[in-house]
Design a protein around this motif. Structure first.
Motif, PDB file in Angstrom:
ATOM      1  N   HIS A  36      -4.584  -0.744  -7.785  1.00  0.00           N
ATOM      2  CA  HIS A  36      -5.632   0.592  -8.184  1.00  0.00           C
ATOM      3  C   HIS A  36      -5.843   0.783  -9.704  1.00  0.00           C
ATOM      4  O   HIS A  36      -6.593   2.169  -9.792  1.00  0.00           O
ATOM      5  CB  HIS A  36      -4.544   1.599  -7.678  1.00  0.00           C
ATOM      6  CG  HIS A  36      -3.666   1.709  -8.187  1.00  0.00           C
ATOM      7  ND1 HIS A  36      -1.972   0.705  -7.656  1.00  0.00           N
ATOM      8  CD2 HIS A  36      -2.294   2.573  -8.976  1.00  0.00           C
ATOM      9  CE1 HIS A  36      -1.298   0.766  -8.238  1.00  0.00           C
ATOM     10  NE2 HIS A  36      -1.516   1.613  -9.185  1.00  0.00           N
TER      11      HIS A  36
ATOM     12  N   ASN B 280       0.372   3.449   4.696  1.00  0.00           N
ATOM     13  CA  ASN B 280       1.126   3.061   3.684  1.00  0.00           C
ATOM     14  C   ASN B 280       1.561   1.930   5.097  1.00  0.00           C
ATOM     15  O   ASN B 280       2.372   1.905   5.746  1.00  0.00           O
ATOM     16  CB  ASN B 280       2.841   4.360   3.942  1.00  0.00           C
ATOM     17  CG  ASN B 280       2.262   4.636   3.016  1.00  0.00           C
ATOM     18  OD1 ASN B 280       2.423   5.133   1.286  1.00  0.00           O
ATOM     19  ND2 ASN B 280       1.821   6.079   3.634  1.00  0.00           N
TER      20      ASN B 280
ATOM     21  N   LEU C 220      -9.985  -1.096   3.921  1.00  0.00           N
ATOM     22  CA  LEU C 220      -9.002  -1.865   3.300  1.00  0.00           C
ATOM     23  C   LEU C 220      -8.890  -3.261   2.874  1.00  0.00           C
ATOM     24  O   LEU C 220      -8.810  -3.672   1.872  1.00  0.00           O
ATOM     25  CB  LEU C 220      -7.810  -1.483   4.533  1.00  0.00           C
ATOM     26  CG  LEU C 220      -6.212  -1.639   4.619  1.00  0.00           C
ATOM     27  CD1 LEU C 220      -5.261  -0.985   5.503  1.00  0.00           C
ATOM     28  CD2 LEU C 220      -6.169  -3.018   4.616  1.00  0.00           C
TER      29      LEU C 220
ATOM     30  N   PHE D  91       0.730  -1.326   0.335  1.00  0.00           N
ATOM     31  CA  PHE D  91      -0.222   0.366   0.270  1.00  0.00           C
ATOM     32  C   PHE D  91       1.305   1.631  -0.249  1.00  0.00           C
ATOM     33  O   PHE D  91       1.895   1.439   0.659  1.00  0.00           O
ATOM     34  CB  PHE D  91      -1.128   0.159   1.462  1.00  0.00           C
ATOM     35  CG  PHE D  91      -2.791  -0.980   1.150  1.00  0.00           C
ATOM     36  CD1 PHE D  91      -2.232  -1.805   0.675  1.00  0.00           C
ATOM     37  CD2 PHE D  91      -2.997   0.190   1.412  1.00  0.00           C
ATOM     38  CE1 PHE D  91      -3.602  -2.685   0.071  1.00  0.00           C
ATOM     39  CE2 PHE D  91      -4.753  -0.711   0.892  1.00  0.00           C
ATOM     40  CZ  PHE D  91      -4.251  -1.905   0.513  1.00  0.00           C
TER      41      PHE D  91
ATOM     42  N   VAL E 169      -2.341   0.865  -4.710  1.00  0.00           N
ATOM     43  CA  VAL E 169      -2.270  -0.847  -3.982  1.00  0.00           C
ATOM     44  C   VAL E 169      -1.553  -1.797  -4.696  1.00  0.00           C
ATOM     45  O   VAL E 169      -1.976  -2.071  -5.775  1.00  0.00           O
ATOM     46  CB  VAL E 169      -3.369  -1.439  -3.587  1.00  0.00           C
ATOM     47  CG1 VAL E 169      -4.074  -2.462  -3.082  1.00  0.00           C
ATOM     48  CG2 VAL E 169      -5.057  -0.363  -2.477  1.00  0.00           C
TER      49      VAL E 169
ATOM     50  N   VAL F 257      -2.020   5.356   0.241  1.00  0.00           N
ATOM     51  CA  VAL F 257      -3.559   4.731  -0.072  1.00  0.00           C
ATOM     52  C   VAL F 257      -4.835   5.740   0.288  1.00  0.00           C
ATOM     53  O   VAL F 257      -4.813   5.555   2.169  1.00  0.00           O
ATOM     54  CB  VAL F 257      -3.633   3.333  -0.436  1.00  0.00           C
ATOM     55  CG1 VAL F 257      -5.321   2.925  -0.225  1.00  0.00           C
ATOM     56  CG2 VAL F 257      -2.505   2.554  -0.793  1.00  0.00           C
TER      57      VAL F 257
END
Lengths: 315, 237
Positions: free
Chosen positions: B69, B24, B46, B7, B61, B10
């Protein structure tokens, strides 16, 4: 002694068979099972689609008949019959023939005697009885003119109506506006039919899309699991398209059969009465119309389902 | 080797509400981690990002080298086959037996799997979660803990490199919850990365695995395995 030759299944082919088997199971068999189970909620879609297809089939046959009639009228419109007096002098008839043959608007001149006219009439539907009792022969001799353009028919009819060889009571077969009226009718029927069909199609598509929505709702858990475990999009959507195709197919079979029966009945009634109720309509045309209705049903059902799935099924 | 899950900055918003903000972290292959935090902290959001049920508003991601993503919706299924999912409410199909539930998950993702192969693999997965003898039972005939085991077997049967579990013990008593968590821990030992969102402080403390703490959408603490002491969110809530 020769041993038995073993032919094990080729792995690639076995895989293909497994894929086909699974695809049939998850796409077709499950869809068919769900379709039968949800027939109650599918009934409105099935009904509206059957009505749409039935009306389309019947309207299609009607339109085809009208088009055939127009085509025939168009061909007839280029032929002008100039009727001769029974007591016309041979010299006047010859002069008229020469004038007509020399007219640049005329392609061909054919003489039809009274006897030939009677024979022709005897071949027309409903007239054999009349010709049998008619004595003396009531049909006049005529010149049948093949005219270069339909637009010239009116002018040509006007130019011969006062000729001494021509029958003053019924000089020609020219009927102003008949062909145009038929053309107009065809256009109006076509437009009205199209509007009606579009309206009905909209209703059928909306109802079917809503029934798909209900089907999605009833299977939401299964669909969610399929999506979350990573089933491909076509695996998730496919069964609904098959269900839609089944709805459309069932509606198509009903409507197609009725269309076929109506078409064949009209042809049969026409043949039995020696009358042309629907010009151009044959058993072959009726079968074709029934098949088209069935295919349109399958297409419409699948298309409506796709619309419903796209709108209501998230991925 | 690069981490399995990554991540980078995000964020995810739902209208005005910010569910996740500048998150992160990375998860290695075979790693086990808890995702903790109070209700509404962004745990489920998440996990939904990992499974590409939703896209991030900002950030990246990465899952097993795939950019979730930017992934097109037509390729989401491909990603989901790499991420097994377990839910609090099990999500088993009631009309199918335990073994059929697991084999169904296998066959709808890969049509090349024959019935026999699917049943064999499903049976193996059920054996692995200790439910081999209840393969022919319907979900209604199983306890909550057993149903959750079937769900775990279904998630593991395709052998994904990652497993996410959203409150997998939420509907279970402490003893059963403990068994399920032990099972998930065993799963990670065989190389599958496991990310578990939970409220169960007791289990988190006892297992002493890595803990990611989310509060109001922000990753406020990343405690490594073996060093889990006070859980700030638990004290606050």
């Amino acid at each position: 002694m020769g041993g038995q030759v073993l032919r094990p299944a080729f792995p690639g082919r076995r895989t293909l068979l497994v894929v086909i088997k699974n695809a049939v199971r998850y796409l077709v068999r499950d869809a068919a099972r769900n379709w039968v189970r949800n027939l109650g909620s599918t009934a409105p879609a099935l009904g509206s689609m059957t009505i749409l297809l039935l009306l389309s089939g019947i309207a299609g046959l009607g339109w085809y008949t009208l088009r055939s009639a127009t085509a025939r009228a168009s061909a007839d419109a280029a032929v002008l019959h100039v009727y001769l007096r029974d007591d016309a002098k041979q010299a006047d008839v010859d002069t008229l023939r020469q004038n007509l043959a020399g007219n640049p608007r005329v392609v061909r001149v054919t003489y039809v005697s009274k006897a030939d006219a009677l024979k022709k009439a005897a071949r027309r539907p409903g007239l054999p009885d009349l010709t049998a009792v008619a004595d003396p022969n009531p049909f006049p001799a005529s010149f049948d003119l093949m005219v270069r353009s339909v637009q010239d028919v009116g002018g040509l009819a006007g130019s011969v109506q006062h000729d001494p060889a021509v029958d003053p009571l019924l000089p020609t077969s020219y009927e102003p506006g008949a062909y145009q009226r038929l053309q107009q009718l065809l256009t109006w029927v076509g437009v009205a039919g199209l509007v009606l069909m579009l309206l009905l199609a909209f209703v059928a598509v909306t109802v079917t899309a809503n029934s798909v929505r209900a089907a999605i709702h009833s299977r939401r858990d299964e669909l969610m699991i399929m999506q979350l475990v990573g089933a491909r999009r076509w695996m998730v959507r496919g069964p609904f398209l098959v269900e839609g195709a089944l709805t459309g197919g069932a509606a198509g079979i009903i409507a197609g059969l009725v269309t076929l029966i109506v078409g064949v009945s009209v042809v049969g009634i026409g043949a039995a009465n020696f009358a042309q109720i629907a010009p151009g309509l044959t058993t072959g045309v009726a079968i074709l119309a029934g098949a088209v209705v069935l295919l349109v049903g399958v297409g419409l059902g699948s298309g409506s389902s796709l619309l419903g799935v796209r709108r209501h099924l998230e991925t | 080797m690069s981490p399995l899950l990554e991540f980078y900055g995000v964020a995810r918003s739902f209208g005005e509400r910010v569910a996740l903000d500048d998150v992160n972290f990375a998860l290695e292959r075979g790693e086990f981690a808890f995702l903790v935090g109070p209700t509404g902290a962004g745990k489920t959001t998440l996990l939904k990002l990992v499974n590409r049920e939703i896209r991030p508003t900002a950030g990246e991601v990465w899952i097993d080298g795939v950019a979730a993503h930017t992934l097109k919706s037509t390729r989401v299924a491909e990603l989901r086959r790499r991420v097994g999912v377990v839910f609090q409410d099990f999500k088993l199909l009631p009309r199918l037996t335990a073994v059929e539930n697991v084999s169904f998950g296998l066959q709808v993702t890969d049509l090349r799997i024959s019935d026999q192969e699917a049943l064999d693999r499903a049976q193996d997965a059920l054996d692995a979660v200790g439910l081999g003898d209840r393969a022919d039972a319907f979900p209604a005939e199983l306890s909550g803990g057993q149903q959750q085991r079937v769900a775990i077997a279904r998630a593991l049967a395709p052998q994904p490199p990652m497993l996410v579990a959203d409150e997998p013990t939420g509907n279970l008593d402490l003893e059963t919850a403990w068994q399920v968590m032990t099972l998930l821990q065993d799963v990670s030992r065989f190389g599958t990365a496991v990310l578990v969102a939970t409220h169960n402080v007791e289990i988190v403390k006892r297992l002493q695995r890595r803990v990611l703490t989310l509060v109001e959408g922000r990753l406020v603490r990343d405690q490594p395995a073996g060093r889990v002491g006070r859980l700030a969110w638990a004290v606050k809530s």
